[in-house]
Design a protein around this motif. Structure first.
Motif, short mmCIF file in Angstrom:
data_model
loop_
_atom_site.label_atom_id
_atom_site.label_comp_id
_atom_site.label_asym_id
_atom_site.label_seq_id
_atom_site.Cartn_x
_atom_site.Cartn_y
_atom_site.Cartn_z
N GLU A 17 0.85 -1.19 0.00
CA GLU A 17 0.00 0.00 0.00
C GLU A 17 0.89 1.24 0.00
N VAL A 18 0.57 2.19 -0.84
CA VAL A 18 1.36 3.43 -0.93
C VAL A 18 0.95 4.36 0.20
N PRO A 19 1.88 4.72 1.12
CA PRO A 19 1.49 5.53 2.28
C PRO A 19 1.48 7.03 2.03
N PHE A 20 2.03 7.47 0.89
CA PHE A 20 2.19 8.90 0.63
C PHE A 20 0.92 9.55 0.12
N PRO A 21 0.76 10.84 0.38
CA PRO A 21 -0.34 11.57 -0.25
C PRO A 21 -0.03 11.85 -1.71
N CYS A 22 -1.04 11.96 -2.52
CA CYS A 22 -0.86 12.33 -3.91
C CYS A 22 -0.29 13.75 -3.97
N PRO A 23 0.76 14.00 -4.74
CA PRO A 23 1.35 15.35 -4.78
C PRO A 23 0.43 16.39 -5.43
N GLU A 24 -0.60 15.94 -6.13
CA GLU A 24 -1.51 16.87 -6.79
C GLU A 24 -2.72 17.20 -5.92
N CYS A 25 -3.45 16.18 -5.44
CA CYS A 25 -4.68 16.44 -4.69
C CYS A 25 -4.48 16.35 -3.18
N GLY A 26 -3.35 15.79 -2.74
CA GLY A 26 -3.05 15.73 -1.32
C GLY A 26 -3.73 14.60 -0.57
N ARG A 27 -4.47 13.75 -1.25
CA ARG A 27 -5.18 12.65 -0.58
C ARG A 27 -4.33 11.38 -0.58
N ILE A 28 -4.63 10.49 0.37
CA ILE A 28 -3.93 9.20 0.42
C ILE A 28 -4.63 8.26 -0.55
N TYR A 62 14.49 -0.98 -12.22
CA TYR A 62 13.08 -1.06 -12.57
C TYR A 62 12.54 0.33 -12.88
N LYS A 63 11.38 0.37 -13.51
CA LYS A 63 10.62 1.61 -13.69
C LYS A 63 9.15 1.27 -13.54
N GLY A 64 8.39 2.23 -13.07
CA GLY A 64 6.97 2.00 -12.86
C GLY A 64 6.26 3.30 -12.52
N SER A 65 5.01 3.19 -12.09
CA SER A 65 4.25 4.39 -11.75
C SER A 65 3.24 4.11 -10.65
N PHE A 66 2.88 5.18 -9.96
CA PHE A 66 1.76 5.18 -9.03
C PHE A 66 0.61 5.93 -9.72
N ILE A 67 -0.61 5.54 -9.42
CA ILE A 67 -1.78 6.21 -9.98
C ILE A 67 -2.68 6.70 -8.85
N CYS A 68 -3.14 7.93 -8.97
CA CYS A 68 -4.10 8.45 -8.00
C CYS A 68 -5.49 7.98 -8.42
N ILE A 69 -6.19 7.30 -7.51
CA ILE A 69 -7.50 6.75 -7.84
C ILE A 69 -8.63 7.74 -7.53
N ILE A 115 11.60 9.93 -7.99
CA ILE A 115 10.15 9.98 -8.10
C ILE A 115 9.75 11.34 -8.67
N THR A 116 8.91 11.34 -9.69
CA THR A 116 8.43 12.60 -10.27
C THR A 116 6.98 12.44 -10.76
N PRO A 117 6.11 13.42 -10.46
CA PRO A 117 6.30 14.58 -9.59
C PRO A 117 6.68 14.13 -8.17
N PHE A 118 7.49 14.93 -7.49
CA PHE A 118 8.00 14.52 -6.18
C PHE A 118 6.89 14.45 -5.14
N GLU A 123 2.49 18.61 4.70
CA GLU A 123 1.88 19.80 4.11
C GLU A 123 2.60 21.05 4.59
N ILE A 124 2.94 21.92 3.67
CA ILE A 124 3.58 23.20 4.01
C ILE A 124 2.49 24.26 4.13
#
Length: 204
Positions: A17-28, A62-69, A115-118, A123-124
């Motif tokens: 499970e990806v624990p980070f928030p999405c860098p765009e919407c800020g949601r987990i 390796y290379k891959g991606s995460f997707i915001c659902i 990782i990009t976008p980082f 939250e700042i």
């Protein structure tokens, strides 16, 4: 929270499970796109396996991606890094008084180095001065690559924070005052005073 972040960066599988928030919407709401992951064993690793095969010495990238659902976002985050292999041992038996695995199976983990976008690990606040925001964003970018380099950027943010709240950075003769001394110079009445101990911890 941060322990989960570090554990993930040290190595994750397709089922993690990806624990980070999405860098765009800020949601987990990030998930691993299993179909996007591809690996490639290095030439040196292939050569080594011909001489003495051991899964723990296999070297892959390796290379891959995460997707915001989140349907209102759908951001895609790309990551590349190294793959490491190890044995998952189970069904232990006692041999000479010590537990010894009777069965094992190979498992592999991905360790992201870019990782990009980082990922924004916290939250700042919106009113934060741009110079501090920039330093923290650089820290976010560097975190998968080098914890120490990221920590140096956070230290820069603390330096700027001290200057923002009037803590002198130079002596009368023009020489620089080290950060440790600047933090000690935060006096009661300064808005940073309640955070003096925490800032010192961040500095170290």
């Amino acid at each position: 929270m941060f322990e989960n972040y570090i554990n993930f960066l040290k190595g994750f599988t397709k089922d993690s499970e990806v624990p980070f928030p999405c860098p765009e919407c800020g949601r987990i709401t990030l998930e691993i796109d299993s179909d996007s992951i591809s690996t490639n064993e290095t030439v040196a690793s292939k050569r080594n396996q011909e001489e003495d095969f051991d899964i723990e010495t296999i070297e892959e990238v390796y290379k891959g991606s995460f997707i915001c659902i989140n349907k209102k976002c759908n951001e895609q985050i790309y990551h590349i890094g190294k793959v490491f292999h190890e044995w998952d041992c189970f069904d232990y038996v006692v041999v000479d008084g010590y537990p010894s695995p009777s069965q094992r199976e190979p498992v592999w983990f991905m360790m992201p180095e870019y990782i990009t976008p980082f990922i924004k690990y916290f939250e700042i606040p919106t009113k934060t001065p741009n110079e501090i925001v920039n330093a923290l964003n650089e820290a976010f970018k560097l975190t998968p690559t080098s914890y120490s380099a990221a920590a140096n950027k956070v230290r820069v943010a603390v330096e700027v924070l001290c200057s923002t709240f009037g803590i002198e950075s130079r002596r009368e003769n023009g020489s620089f005052i080290v950060l440790n001394t600047r933090l000690k110079n935060i006096e009661e009445g300064n808005l940073l005073f309640p955070y003096k101990t925490k800032l010192s911890a961040i500095k170290w």
